[in-house]
Write a protein that holds these residues in place. Structure first.
Motif, PDB file in Angstrom:
ATOM      1  N   GLY A 151      -1.170  12.688 -55.412  1.00 60.92           N
ATOM      2  CA  GLY A 151      -0.788  11.324 -55.703  1.00 60.92           C
ATOM      3  C   GLY A 151      -1.953  10.428 -56.087  1.00 60.92           C
ATOM      4  N   SER A 152      -3.185  10.930 -55.939  1.00 63.71           N
ATOM      5  CA  SER A 152      -4.371  10.174 -56.333  1.00 63.71           C
ATOM      6  C   SER A 152      -4.964  10.769 -57.604  1.00 63.71           C
ATOM      7  CB  SER A 152      -5.430  10.202 -55.223  1.00 63.71           C
ATOM      8  OG  SER A 152      -4.922   9.644 -54.028  1.00 63.71           O
ATOM      9  N   LYS A 153      -5.668   9.944 -58.350  1.00 61.33           N
ATOM     10  CA  LYS A 153      -6.330  10.410 -59.553  1.00 61.33           C
ATOM     11  C   LYS A 153      -7.751  10.852 -59.210  1.00 61.33           C
ATOM     12  CE  LYS A 153      -3.058   9.766 -62.571  1.00 61.33           C
ATOM     13  NZ  LYS A 153      -2.439  10.927 -63.265  1.00 61.33           N
ATOM     14  N   ALA A 154      -8.127  12.022 -59.710  1.00 61.80           N
ATOM     15  CA  ALA A 154      -9.474  12.553 -59.492  1.00 61.80           C
ATOM     16  C   ALA A 154      -9.839  13.414 -60.680  1.00 61.80           C
ATOM     17  CB  ALA A 154      -9.544  13.363 -58.204  1.00 61.80           C
ATOM     18  N   ALA A 155     -11.137  13.666 -60.844  1.00 70.80           N
ATOM     19  CA  ALA A 155     -11.586  14.545 -61.912  1.00 70.80           C
ATOM     20  C   ALA A 155     -11.492  16.002 -61.506  1.00 70.80           C
ATOM     21  CB  ALA A 155     -13.019  14.206 -62.310  1.00 70.80           C
ATOM     22  N   ALA A 156     -11.495  16.252 -60.185  1.00 66.27           N
ATOM     23  CA  ALA A 156     -11.345  17.597 -59.648  1.00 66.27           C
ATOM     24  C   ALA A 156     -10.650  17.490 -58.302  1.00 66.27           C
ATOM     25  CB  ALA A 156     -12.697  18.287 -59.502  1.00 66.27           C
ATOM     26  N   CYS A 157      -9.925  18.526 -57.957  1.00 64.19           N
ATOM     27  CA  CYS A 157      -9.124  18.477 -56.735  1.00 64.19           C
ATOM     28  C   CYS A 157      -9.190  19.827 -56.018  1.00 64.19           C
ATOM     29  CB  CYS A 157      -7.673  18.141 -57.071  1.00 64.19           C
ATOM     30  SG  CYS A 157      -6.579  17.984 -55.623  1.00 64.19           S
ATOM     31  N   GLN A 158      -9.390  19.766 -54.709  1.00 57.26           N
ATOM     32  CA  GLN A 158      -9.348  20.958 -53.867  1.00 57.26           C
ATOM     33  C   GLN A 158      -8.019  20.955 -53.110  1.00 57.26           C
ATOM     34  OE1 GLN A 158     -11.962  20.828 -50.474  1.00 57.26           O
ATOM     35  NE2 GLN A 158     -12.150  23.060 -50.342  1.00 57.26           N
ATOM     36  N   TYR A 159      -7.344  22.097 -53.103  1.00 53.83           N
ATOM     37  CA  TYR A 159      -6.053  22.164 -52.423  1.00 53.83           C
ATOM     38  C   TYR A 159      -5.810  23.569 -51.897  1.00 53.83           C
ATOM     39  CZ  TYR A 159      -4.336  24.369 -56.729  1.00 53.83           C
ATOM     40  OH  TYR A 159      -4.159  25.218 -57.801  1.00 53.83           O
ATOM     41  N   LEU A 170     -12.267  15.428 -55.429  1.00 50.04           N
ATOM     42  CA  LEU A 170     -13.683  15.809 -55.479  1.00 50.04           C
ATOM     43  C   LEU A 170     -14.458  14.961 -56.473  1.00 50.04           C
ATOM     44  CD1 LEU A 170     -13.344  19.708 -55.376  1.00 50.04           C
ATOM     45  CD2 LEU A 170     -13.504  18.093 -53.479  1.00 50.04           C
ATOM     46  N   GLY A 171     -14.153  13.673 -56.509  1.00 50.98           N
ATOM     47  CA  GLY A 171     -14.889  12.770 -57.385  1.00 50.98           C
ATOM     48  C   GLY A 171     -14.019  12.186 -58.478  1.00 50.98           C
ATOM     49  N   LEU A 172     -14.405  11.007 -58.931  1.00 52.71           N
ATOM     50  CA  LEU A 172     -13.670  10.305 -59.973  1.00 52.71           C
ATOM     51  C   LEU A 172     -14.250  10.606 -61.347  1.00 52.71           C
ATOM     52  CD1 LEU A 172     -13.428   6.808 -58.230  1.00 52.71           C
ATOM     53  CD2 LEU A 172     -11.708   8.643 -58.227  1.00 52.71           C
ATOM     54  N   LYS A 173     -13.441  10.412 -62.374  1.00 56.26           N
ATOM     55  CA  LYS A 173     -13.914  10.534 -63.756  1.00 56.26           C
ATOM     56  C   LYS A 173     -14.786   9.316 -64.056  1.00 56.26           C
ATOM     57  CE  LYS A 173     -12.245  10.106 -68.487  1.00 56.26           C
ATOM     58  NZ  LYS A 173     -12.670   8.703 -68.642  1.00 56.26           N
ATOM     59  N   ASN A 174     -16.081   9.475 -63.804  1.00 56.62           N
ATOM     60  CA  ASN A 174     -16.957   8.315 -63.978  1.00 56.62           C
ATOM     61  C   ASN A 174     -18.282   8.646 -64.661  1.00 56.62           C
ATOM     62  OD1 ASN A 174     -18.067   9.797 -61.950  1.00 56.62           O
ATOM     63  ND2 ASN A 174     -18.257   8.115 -60.473  1.00 56.62           N
ATOM     64  N   ARG A 187     -21.090  15.635 -63.681  1.00 55.86           N
ATOM     65  CA  ARG A 187     -21.001  15.294 -62.256  1.00 55.86           C
ATOM     66  C   ARG A 187     -19.885  14.288 -62.023  1.00 55.86           C
ATOM     67  NH1 ARG A 187     -25.887  16.583 -59.569  1.00 55.86           N
ATOM     68  NH2 ARG A 187     -27.463  17.388 -61.015  1.00 55.86           N
ATOM     69  N   TYR A 188     -19.163  14.507 -60.937  1.00 55.40           N
ATOM     70  CA  TYR A 188     -18.130  13.564 -60.512  1.00 55.40           C
ATOM     71  C   TYR A 188     -18.410  13.175 -59.064  1.00 55.40           C
ATOM     72  CZ  TYR A 188     -15.486  15.504 -64.480  1.00 55.40           C
ATOM     73  OH  TYR A 188     -15.091  15.929 -65.730  1.00 55.40           O
ATOM     74  N   THR A 189     -18.262  11.900 -58.765  1.00 51.06           N
ATOM     75  CA  THR A 189     -18.438  11.452 -57.399  1.00 51.06           C
ATOM     76  C   THR A 189     -17.582  10.220 -57.169  1.00 51.06           C
ATOM     77  OG1 THR A 189     -20.066  10.864 -55.699  1.00 51.06           O
ATOM     78  CG2 THR A 189     -20.399   9.931 -57.904  1.00 51.06           C
ATOM     79  N   ASP A 190     -17.352   9.899 -55.915  1.00 50.24           N
ATOM     80  CA  ASP A 190     -16.629   8.690 -55.522  1.00 50.24           C
ATOM     81  C   ASP A 190     -17.365   8.092 -54.336  1.00 50.24           C
ATOM     82  OD1 ASP A 190     -14.950   6.673 -54.795  1.00 50.24           O
ATOM     83  OD2 ASP A 190     -13.210   7.940 -54.346  1.00 50.24           O
ATOM     84  N   PRO A 191     -18.233   7.094 -54.575  1.00 49.87           N
ATOM     85  CA  PRO A 191     -19.052   6.530 -53.497  1.00 49.87           C
ATOM     86  C   PRO A 191     -18.238   5.981 -52.337  1.00 49.87           C
ATOM     87  CG  PRO A 191     -19.830   5.805 -55.657  1.00 49.87           C
ATOM     88  CD  PRO A 191     -18.523   6.481 -55.880  1.00 49.87           C
ATOM     89  N   SER A 192     -16.984   5.608 -52.576  1.00 53.16           N
ATOM     90  CA  SER A 192     -16.172   5.033 -51.510  1.00 53.16           C
ATOM     91  C   SER A 192     -15.636   6.087 -50.553  1.00 53.16           C
ATOM     92  CB  SER A 192     -14.996   4.247 -52.110  1.00 53.16           C
ATOM     93  OG  SER A 192     -14.102   5.123 -52.788  1.00 53.16           O
ATOM     94  N   ASP A 193     -15.750   7.373 -50.919  1.00 50.52           N
ATOM     95  CA  ASP A 193     -15.241   8.464 -50.089  1.00 50.52           C
ATOM     96  C   ASP A 193     -16.370   9.032 -49.240  1.00 50.52           C
ATOM     97  OD1 ASP A 193     -14.015  10.681 -48.993  1.00 50.52           O
ATOM     98  OD2 ASP A 193     -14.255  11.893 -50.813  1.00 50.52           O
ATOM     99  N   THR A 194     -16.257   8.890 -47.931  1.00 51.15           N
ATOM    100  CA  THR A 194     -17.256   9.445 -47.014  1.00 51.15           C
ATOM    101  C   THR A 194     -16.593  10.353 -45.988  1.00 51.15           C
ATOM    102  OG1 THR A 194     -17.081   7.478 -45.600  1.00 51.15           O
ATOM    103  CG2 THR A 194     -18.807   7.478 -47.292  1.00 51.15           C
ATOM    104  N   SER A 195     -15.545  11.060 -46.412  1.00 54.47           N
ATOM    105  CA  SER A 195     -14.736  11.837 -45.479  1.00 54.47           C
ATOM    106  C   SER A 195     -15.301  13.219 -45.174  1.00 54.47           C
ATOM    107  CB  SER A 195     -13.320  11.997 -46.056  1.00 54.47           C
ATOM    108  OG  SER A 195     -13.353  12.662 -47.312  1.00 54.47           O
ATOM    109  N   CYS A 196     -16.388  13.613 -45.842  1.00 57.45           N
ATOM    110  CA  CYS A 196     -16.958  14.947 -45.626  1.00 57.45           C
ATOM    111  C   CYS A 196     -18.278  14.817 -44.865  1.00 57.45           C
ATOM    112  CB  CYS A 196     -17.153  15.661 -46.962  1.00 57.45           C
ATOM    113  SG  CYS A 196     -17.794  17.352 -46.801  1.00 57.45           S
TER     114      CYS A 196
END
Length: 315
Positions: A151-159, A170-174, A187-196
């Motif tokens: 349900g979220s947009k990402a450049a890569a997804c682990q499932y 696994l990071g935004l298209k940025n 490289r893809y990253t999402d600075p707002s995600d600190t869940s790992c």
């Protein structure tokens, strides 16, 4: 020594010019047991048919330094040591991130002026990555684009297949593709995600030349996860092939420590001179010409027969 990465040179005992020995072809650095090394293979053969090889052991130093000859083994391996600031870890999984995405999905090599266009991979849509680790994790990755990740947009997804409630973006298209030491990366990253473990989950895609890999059929290969939660993929594609000889990638990632090493400051290019190392022995002396991650720059006065053509080091 044309095309070689290193060349050994000695005065011709019969008079007239020099004798040259190709000591290996260009290759990329690697980390072996925690040590940063360059290994050049497929050099000129010895009198008993053994191909000469070169091993350069790198150590972090305060200056750019220069290579120092160490020894020649009985199986024709020429060993050098090089203490240099270029061998100091960049930190994290890579150097400073490139500018924000401008949507072009292309990158230009600043050294050669060649432009690489990944839009055919972008247009091919999302791809399911192969997983060489053979565990339950699955990955969906897109080049310069987005996938749906629970349900979220990402450049890569682990499932996990069969469990729709388990997924991690696994990071935004940025970011657009960029060069690190001669290698095309994304490289893809999402600075707002600190869940790992307090870190953001990130994606690093390293593109590798494969002239037979068409954009519609090639898929990424999941390699490993680093300590700082970066998921590393290799993606073989003809989109990053030059179709002309060129230097190899000059960076390496230590997947155990999560460090990146970039030896490209040591690479000699047009207008410069090869690295030169002297080897003074009791009864004879040799000169070695070396380049890092690329073929030797040609010096016709020293190599009139092109013996070391294609080598990264020549004796």
């Amino acid at each position: 020594c044309l095309g070689a990465a290193a060349c050994q040179v000695e005065a011709n005992p019969d008079g007239g010019g020099f004798l040259e020995r190709k000591l290996g072809l260009p290759s990329s650095p690697k980390v072996v047991d925690g040590n940063l090394v360059l290994e050049y293979e497929d050099g000129s053969k010895t009198f008993n048919g053994i191909p000469r090889k070169t091993r350069i052991n790198f150590f972090c130093g305060r200056t750019i330094g220069e290579p120092v000859y160490l020894t020649e083994t009985s199986d024709a391996v020429y060993t050098f040591v090089w203490t240099t600031s270029a061998a100091c870890a960049v930190g994290g999984v890579g150097p400073t991130l490139p500018p924000p995405d401008d949507g072009e999905c292309t990158v230009t090599d600043p050294r050669t002026g060649l432009t690489y266009d990944l839009t055919p991979l972008q247009n091919a849509g999302a791809k399911n990555a192969t997983n060489v680790r053979d565990d339950a994790d699955k990955f969906e990755v897109r080049v310069c684009g987005e996938v749906d990740c629970g349900g979220s947009k990402a450049a890569a997804c682990q499932y996990v297949e069969g469990n729709p409630d388990w997924h991690h973006p696994l990071g935004l298209k940025n970011q657009v593709p960029h060069f690190v030491g001669g290698a095309v990366q994304l490289r893809y990253t999402d600075p707002s995600d600190t869940s790992c473990k307090g870190n953001a989950r990130k994606t690093l895609i390293v593109f590798k030349c494969d002239v037979h890999a068409d954009p519609g059929s090639t898929v990424p290969e999941y390699v490993d996860e680093t300590e700082d939660c970066t998921y590393v993929f290799h993606w073989r594609t003809k989109q990053v092939c030059d179709f002309v000889p060129r230097a190899t990638a000059c960076t390496v990632t230590d997947l155990q420590a999560g460090h990146v090493y970039d030896l490209s400051p040591l690479m000699r290019t047009a207008g410069q001179r090869n690295w030169v190392v002297l080897d003074e022995r009791e009864t004879e002396s040799y000169t070695y010409r070396i380049n890092v991650c690329g073929p030797l720059l040609q010096e016709r006065s020293l190599d009139p027969t092109n013996e070391c053509r294609g080598s990264g080091i020549c004796q």
